[in-house]
Write an enzyme that holds these catalytic residues in place. Structure first.
Site, PDB file in Angstrom:
ATOM      1  N   LYS A  22      17.189-104.329  11.104  1.00 33.37           N
ATOM      2  CA  LYS A  22      16.541-104.885  12.298  1.00 33.37           C
ATOM      3  C   LYS A  22      17.572-105.211  13.370  1.00 33.37           C
ATOM      4  CE  LYS A  22      15.477-109.451  12.457  1.00 33.37           C
ATOM      5  NZ  LYS A  22      15.924-110.240  13.624  1.00 33.37           N
ATOM      6  N   ASN A  23      18.639-105.895  12.980  1.00 31.08           N
ATOM      7  CA  ASN A  23      19.582-106.401  13.987  1.00 31.08           C
ATOM      8  C   ASN A  23      20.521-105.335  14.536  1.00 31.08           C
ATOM      9  OD1 ASN A  23      18.339-108.820  13.802  1.00 31.08           O
ATOM     10  ND2 ASN A  23      19.974-109.877  12.685  1.00 31.08           N
ATOM     11  N   ARG A 102      14.183-113.546  20.914  1.00 28.70           N
ATOM     12  CA  ARG A 102      15.395-113.898  21.620  1.00 28.70           C
ATOM     13  C   ARG A 102      16.239-112.685  22.009  1.00 28.70           C
ATOM     14  NH1 ARG A 102      18.978-118.003  22.561  1.00 28.70           N
ATOM     15  NH2 ARG A 102      21.018-117.063  22.550  1.00 28.70           N
ATOM     16  N   CYS A 126      14.986-122.346  19.934  1.00 29.92           N
ATOM     17  CA  CYS A 126      14.435-121.584  18.822  1.00 29.92           C
ATOM     18  C   CYS A 126      14.494-122.484  17.604  1.00 29.92           C
ATOM     19  CB  CYS A 126      15.280-120.340  18.636  1.00 29.92           C
ATOM     20  SG  CYS A 126      15.130-119.562  17.048  1.00 29.92           S
ATOM     21  N   ARG A 131      20.823-122.450  20.613  1.00 29.78           N
ATOM     22  CA  ARG A 131      21.131-121.058  20.954  1.00 29.78           C
ATOM     23  C   ARG A 131      21.276-120.800  22.460  1.00 29.78           C
ATOM     24  NH1 ARG A 131      17.651-117.244  17.054  1.00 29.78           N
ATOM     25  NH2 ARG A 131      19.472-115.910  17.187  1.00 29.78           N
ATOM     26  N   LYS A 171      34.088-118.403  21.176  1.00 28.52           N
ATOM     27  CA  LYS A 171      33.546-118.488  19.816  1.00 28.52           C
ATOM     28  C   LYS A 171      32.891-117.139  19.549  1.00 28.52           C
ATOM     29  CE  LYS A 171      29.843-121.271  17.726  1.00 28.52           C
ATOM     30  NZ  LYS A 171      28.887-122.342  17.978  1.00 28.52           N
ATOM     31  N   VAL A 172      32.821-116.735  18.292  1.00 27.45           N
ATOM     32  CA  VAL A 172      32.246-115.418  17.996  1.00 27.45           C
ATOM     33  C   VAL A 172      30.736-115.448  18.220  1.00 27.45           C
ATOM     34  CG1 VAL A 172      31.791-113.747  16.167  1.00 27.45           C
ATOM     35  CG2 VAL A 172      34.030-114.844  16.320  1.00 27.45           C
ATOM     36  N   SER A 173      30.241-114.491  19.000  1.00 26.82           N
ATOM     37  CA  SER A 173      28.796-114.375  19.216  1.00 26.82           C
ATOM     38  C   SER A 173      28.393-112.900  19.115  1.00 26.82           C
ATOM     39  CB  SER A 173      28.413-114.925  20.593  1.00 26.82           C
ATOM     40  OG  SER A 173      27.148-114.404  20.989  1.00 26.82           O
ATOM     41  N   VAL A 174      27.454-112.639  18.230  1.00 21.30           N
ATOM     42  CA  VAL A 174      26.961-111.271  18.047  1.00 21.30           C
ATOM     43  C   VAL A 174      26.298-110.799  19.344  1.00 21.30           C
ATOM     44  CG1 VAL A 174      25.305-109.841  16.764  1.00 21.30           C
ATOM     45  CG2 VAL A 174      26.632-111.604  15.573  1.00 21.30           C
ATOM     46  N   ASP A 316      22.384-115.530   7.896  1.00 26.65           N
ATOM     47  CA  ASP A 316      21.065-114.945   7.636  1.00 26.65           C
ATOM     48  C   ASP A 316      20.756-114.803   6.143  1.00 26.65           C
ATOM     49  OD1 ASP A 316      20.614-114.806  10.333  1.00 26.65           O
ATOM     50  OD2 ASP A 316      20.994-112.648  10.514  1.00 26.65           O
ATOM     51  N   ILE A 338      27.004-121.860  11.541  1.00 27.90           N
ATOM     52  CA  ILE A 338      26.658-121.048  12.720  1.00 27.90           C
ATOM     53  C   ILE A 338      25.566-121.717  13.560  1.00 27.90           C
ATOM     54  CG2 ILE A 338      25.951-118.752  13.551  1.00 27.90           C
ATOM     55  CD1 ILE A 338      28.558-118.629  11.957  1.00 27.90           C
ATOM     56  N   ARG A 408       8.308-109.906  10.933  1.00 30.32           N
ATOM     57  CA  ARG A 408       9.275-109.640  11.993  1.00 30.32           C
ATOM     58  C   ARG A 408      10.495-108.915  11.439  1.00 30.32           C
ATOM     59  NH1 ARG A 408      10.915-114.539  15.559  1.00 30.32           N
ATOM     60  NH2 ARG A 408      12.117-112.798  16.350  1.00 30.32           N
TER      61      ARG A 408
HETATM   62  N1  EPU Z   1      26.336-119.198  21.131  1.00 33.63           N
HETATM   63  C1  EPU Z   1      26.683-119.943  22.251  1.00 33.63           C
HETATM   64  N2  EPU Z   1      26.546-119.362  23.467  1.00 33.63           N
HETATM   65  C2  EPU Z   1      26.089-118.101  23.640  1.00 33.63           C
HETATM   66  C3  EPU Z   1      25.736-117.330  22.500  1.00 33.63           C
HETATM   67  C4  EPU Z   1      25.876-117.908  21.247  1.00 33.63           C
HETATM   68  O1  EPU Z   1      27.099-121.081  22.124  1.00 33.63           O
HETATM   69  O2  EPU Z   1      25.990-117.644  24.789  1.00 33.63           O
HETATM   70  C5  EPU Z   1      26.483-119.791  19.786  1.00 33.63           C
HETATM   71  C6  EPU Z   1      25.146-119.925  19.053  1.00 33.63           C
HETATM   72  O3  EPU Z   1      24.467-121.091  19.432  1.00 33.63           O
HETATM   73  C7  EPU Z   1      25.579-119.929  17.614  1.00 33.63           C
HETATM   74  C8  EPU Z   1      26.774-118.981  17.605  1.00 33.63           C
HETATM   75  O4  EPU Z   1      27.223-118.908  18.976  1.00 33.63           O
HETATM   76  O5  EPU Z   1      26.032-121.204  17.236  1.00 33.63           O
HETATM   77  C9  EPU Z   1      26.502-117.589  17.099  1.00 33.63           C
HETATM   78  O6  EPU Z   1      25.335-117.063  17.673  1.00 33.63           O
HETATM   79  P1  EPU Z   1      25.188-115.513  17.980  1.00 33.63           P
HETATM   80  O7  EPU Z   1      25.229-115.303  19.448  1.00 33.63           O
HETATM   81  O8  EPU Z   1      26.159-114.758  17.135  1.00 33.63           O
HETATM   82  O9  EPU Z   1      23.700-115.227  17.458  1.00 33.63           O
HETATM   83  P2  EPU Z   1      22.651-114.217  18.076  1.00 33.63           P
HETATM   84  O10 EPU Z   1      23.356-113.040  18.643  1.00 33.63           O
HETATM   85  O11 EPU Z   1      21.681-114.930  18.910  1.00 33.63           O
HETATM   86  C10 EPU Z   1      22.411-112.733  15.922  1.00 33.63           C
HETATM   87  C11 EPU Z   1      21.297-112.324  15.001  1.00 33.63           C
HETATM   88  C12 EPU Z   1      20.833-113.525  14.206  1.00 33.63           C
HETATM   89  C13 EPU Z   1      22.028-114.048  13.395  1.00 33.63           C
HETATM   90  C14 EPU Z   1      23.194-114.372  14.333  1.00 33.63           C
HETATM   91  C15 EPU Z   1      24.454-114.795  13.611  1.00 33.63           C
HETATM   92  C16 EPU Z   1      20.160-110.489  16.088  1.00 33.63           C
HETATM   93  C17 EPU Z   1      18.947-109.972  16.749  1.00 33.63           C
HETATM   94  N3  EPU Z   1      20.182-111.790  15.769  1.00 33.63           N
HETATM   95  O12 EPU Z   1      21.877-113.744  16.766  1.00 33.63           O
HETATM   96  O13 EPU Z   1      19.828-113.060  13.311  1.00 33.63           O
HETATM   97  O14 EPU Z   1      21.659-115.192  12.683  1.00 33.63           O
HETATM   98  O15 EPU Z   1      23.503-113.221  15.149  1.00 33.63           O
HETATM   99  O16 EPU Z   1      24.869-113.802  12.756  1.00 33.63           O
HETATM  100  O17 EPU Z   1      21.088-109.735  15.822  1.00 33.63           O
HETATM  101  C18 EPU Z   1      17.812-113.157  12.102  1.00 33.63           C
HETATM  102  O18 EPU Z   1      17.872-111.910  12.017  1.00 33.63           O
HETATM  103  O19 EPU Z   1      17.001-113.850  11.431  1.00 33.63           O
HETATM  104  C19 EPU Z   1      18.721-113.836  13.014  1.00 33.63           C
HETATM  105  C20 EPU Z   1      18.508-115.075  13.448  1.00 33.63           C
END
Ligand code: EPU
Length: 429
Positions: A22-23, A102, A126, A131, A171-174, A316, A338, A408
Site C-alpha cells: 500500500k505505502n 493523509r 489523525c 502528524r 528528522k526522518v520523514s517518509v 506499522d 515515531i 484500507r
Molecule cells: N513529521 C513532522 N513533520 C512533517 C512530517 C512528519 O514532524 O512534516 C513527523 C511525524 O509527526 C512523525 C515522524 O515525522 O513523528 C515520521 O512521520 P512520517 O512523515 O515518516 O510519516 P508519514 O509519511 O505520514 C508514512 C506511512 C505510515 C507510517 C509512517 C512511518 C504512508 C502512506 N504512510 O507516514 O503508514 O507509519 O510513514 O513509517 O506511507 C500505515 O500504513 O498504517 C501508516 C500510518
C-alpha cells in the site's frame, strides 16, 4: 458497518500470498502527475486507499484504468493500473477528499513542480498523532515554491518552475522524502536530500522516477541526489511486496501457532521484525518462494523492542507485535518513538484479558496464559489488525468492529486467513 467474527484457537497452516505494498502504491500513483504520458503500475493491491486515491487523481483530471484479469491470473495477482495525467484540469485537492487519507496531501509536490501551482487541503490530525506537514513545506520552499496557508489550504506557487536545492530534514520523514523526491525530479538542476527516509517504498518511488527519466542516486540511503528533468515520460513499474503485510501474517502465525509460507515475501524488506520473531523463538526460514514461519506448541519468549525509521523496527508493526506479546512467557517492553499516540489498541487488547501498562512512550506487556474473546474496536489500520491477531489466539468469539480500517490496508484479509484454517468471517451490515 461490516464486522469480523473470529473463533480463536486454531493454528494456521498453509500458504498466504503477499500483495503489493500500500505505502509504495500510493506515492507511485501520485508520481503519475509528473508526466503527460501514461504510467503503468503492476502488482497494485485491491485496497480502499487505492480506490480513494483514484478518485482524488480523477478530480485533477487524471484517467485511471484498471486492466481486467489476464489469462492465467487469479484473484491473488495484483491489478494493473494505467494512469494518464495528460490533462491536469484542476490543481486543487479539496478538503473532503484529502481529509480521508493523509497521503493524498503528497499530490502537492508533483502538482507544483509540473503546473507551477497547487492548492491542497491540509490533512489535519489523525488518530495516531498530530502528524504535521512542516517538513514537506520546508522542502518545497527550499526548491523555490512560495507557500501560503489560506482557509485550511496550502497554496504552493512556482510559476517559473522549481529549482534544485539542498534539503536537510531535521528528522526522518517518509512522506516529506516522497514530496522532495517527486518535486526535485521536475526541478531545474540538482537536488541533494539529506537525512532522507530509507524505507524500501522510497526506493520504489526512486526506481519509477528513474524509469520516467529523472536521475536519482542513493535512494535507500540517508543521502539522495536527484538531477531534475525538463520533462518526464511514460514508464511501467511493479509495486514491491508489502513488508507490513508480511510482518503482520508472520506475527499472526507466531500467535496462533502453525506453519505458513508467506509467498512472494522478501526478507530484506523486514530484517528487524524477522530478527525480533527469531528472538521470540519463532522459526523463520527464507526460501526462494518466500518466508516460511513456524511455531510449535512452545509459546513465544518476551522481547524488548523500540520502533525506529527503516531499517529499524517499523511503527506499522508495533501494534501487531504487542498483540503477540500479550501471551509471551514473561514481560515485554515496547517503545513507540515515531508517533506520540499510537497505543489505541492497548485498551482493546485489555478487553481480551491482556495485561499492558503504559508509561509515556513505553508499553510494558505482561504475558498471560490465555486471552478470552470479546467485542473490540479500533481507530486505525494497524491497531485493527492487531485485534485480529489477538482474536486468532483468544478462546471463543472475538468480534472486531469498524472493519473499514482493515479494508484500507489489507487485501482480502479474511480469505487469506481462512485458507490457512482460521475461523474468521465477515458479517456485512
Ligand atoms: N513529521 C513532522 N513533520 C512533517 C512530517 C512528519 O514532524 O512534516 C513527523 C511525524 O509527526 C512523525 C515522524 O515525522 O513523528 C515520521 O512521520 P512520517 O512523515 O515518516 O510519516 P508519514 O509519511 O505520514 C508514512 C506511512 C505510515 C507510517 C509512517 C512511518 C504512508 C502512506 N504512510 O507516514 O503508514 O507509519 O510513514 O513509517 O506511507 C500505515 O500504513 O498504517 C501508516 C500510518
Amino acid at each position: 458497518m461490516d464486522r469480523i467474527r473470529i473463533n480463536g484457537g486454531r493454528p494456521l497452516v498453509g500458504t498466504i500470498p503477499i500483495s503489493g505494498a500500500k505505502n509504495a502504491t500510493l506515492p507511485l500513483m501520485i508520481a503519475s502527475l509528473l508526466t503527460d504520458e501514461t504510467v503503468t503500475l503492476d502488482n497494485v493491491p485491491r485496497l480502499a486507499d487505492v480506490g480513494l486515491l483514484q478518485r482524488i487523481l480523477n478530480n485533477h483530471g487524471v484517467d485511471v484504468t484498471v486492466s481486467g484479469k489476464r489469462p492465467g491470473e487469479d484473484e491473488n495477482s495484483g491489478q494493473t493500473l494505467r494512469i494518464s495525467a495528460k490533462h491536469i484540469v484542476d490543481t486543487t485537492a479539496p478538503y473532503h477528499l484529502v481529509s480521508k487519507m493523509r497521503a493524498s496531501f503528497w499530490v502537492i509536490g508533483p502538482l507544483v513542480a509540473r503546473m507551477g501551482e497547487a492548492r491542497v487541503s491540509m490533512p489535519g490530525g489523525c488518530a495516531i498523532g498530530t502528524r504535521p506537514i512542516d517538513f514537506h513545506l520546508d522542502a518545497l520552499r527550499a526548491l523555490g515554491a512560495a507557500i501560503d496557508i489560506d482557509q485550511g489550504y496550502v497554496i504552493a506557487r512556482a510559476p517559473k518552475g522549481l529549482k534544485g536545492a539542498h534539503i536537510k530534514f531535521p528528522k526522518v520523514s517518509v512522506g516529506a522524502t516522497h514530496t522532495a523526491l517527486m518535486a526535485a525530479a521536475l526541478a531545474q538542476g540538482d537536488t541533494l536530500i539529506e537525512n532522507a527516509a530509507r524505507e524500501p517504498e522510497i526506493g520504489d518511488l526512486a526506481a519509477l522516477l528513474v524509469k520516467m527519466g529523472a536521475a536519482v542516486e542513493g535512494a535507500g540511503s540517508g543521502t539522495i541526489r536527484v538531477k531534475g528533468a525538463a520533462r518526464l515520460g511514460a514508464a511501467r513499474h511493479a509495486v514491491l511486496p508489502d513488508r507490513i503485510e508480511i510482518g503482520t501474517y508472520a506475527m499472526a502465525v507466531a500467535m496462533a501457532g502453525g506453519d505458513v509460507m508467506l509467498e512472494g515475501a522478501r526478507a530484506d524488506l523486514l530484517d528487524a521484525p524477522l530478527a525480533v520473531l527469531s528472538r521470540a523463538g519463532v522459526q523463520v526460514a527464507v526460501t526462494n518462494e518466500g518466508i516460511r514461519i513456524r511455531r510449535d506448541g512452545a509459546g513465544v519468549a518476551p522481547v524488548e523492542v523500540t520502533t525506529a525509521p527503516f531499517p529499524g523496527f517499523p511503527t506499522d508493526l508495533q501494534a501487531q507485535l504487542m498483540a503477540l506479546m500479550t501471551r509471551a512467557k514473561g514481560t515485554s517492553k515496547i517503545t513507540e518513538t515515531i508517533f506520540e499516540n499510537r497505543f489505541m489498541h492497548v485498551q482493546e487488547l485489555a478487553r481480551l484479558g491482556a495485561r499492558i501498562h503504559l508509561d509515556g512512550e513505553t508499553a510494558t506487556v505482561e504475558g498471560v496464559d490465555r486471552l478470552k474473546g470479546a467485542p473490540v474496536m479500533a481507530t486505525d489500520l494497524r491497531a485493527s489488525v492487531s485485534l485480529v491477531i489477538a482474536g486468532l489466539a483468544a478462546e471463543g468469539e472475538t468480534m472486531v468492529h469498524r472493519v473499514y480500517h482493515l479494508d484500507r490496508g489489507f487485501e482480502r484479509l479474511e480469505q487469506k486467513l481462512v485458507r490457512c484454517g482460521a475461523a474468521i468471517e465477515r458479517i456485512a451490515g
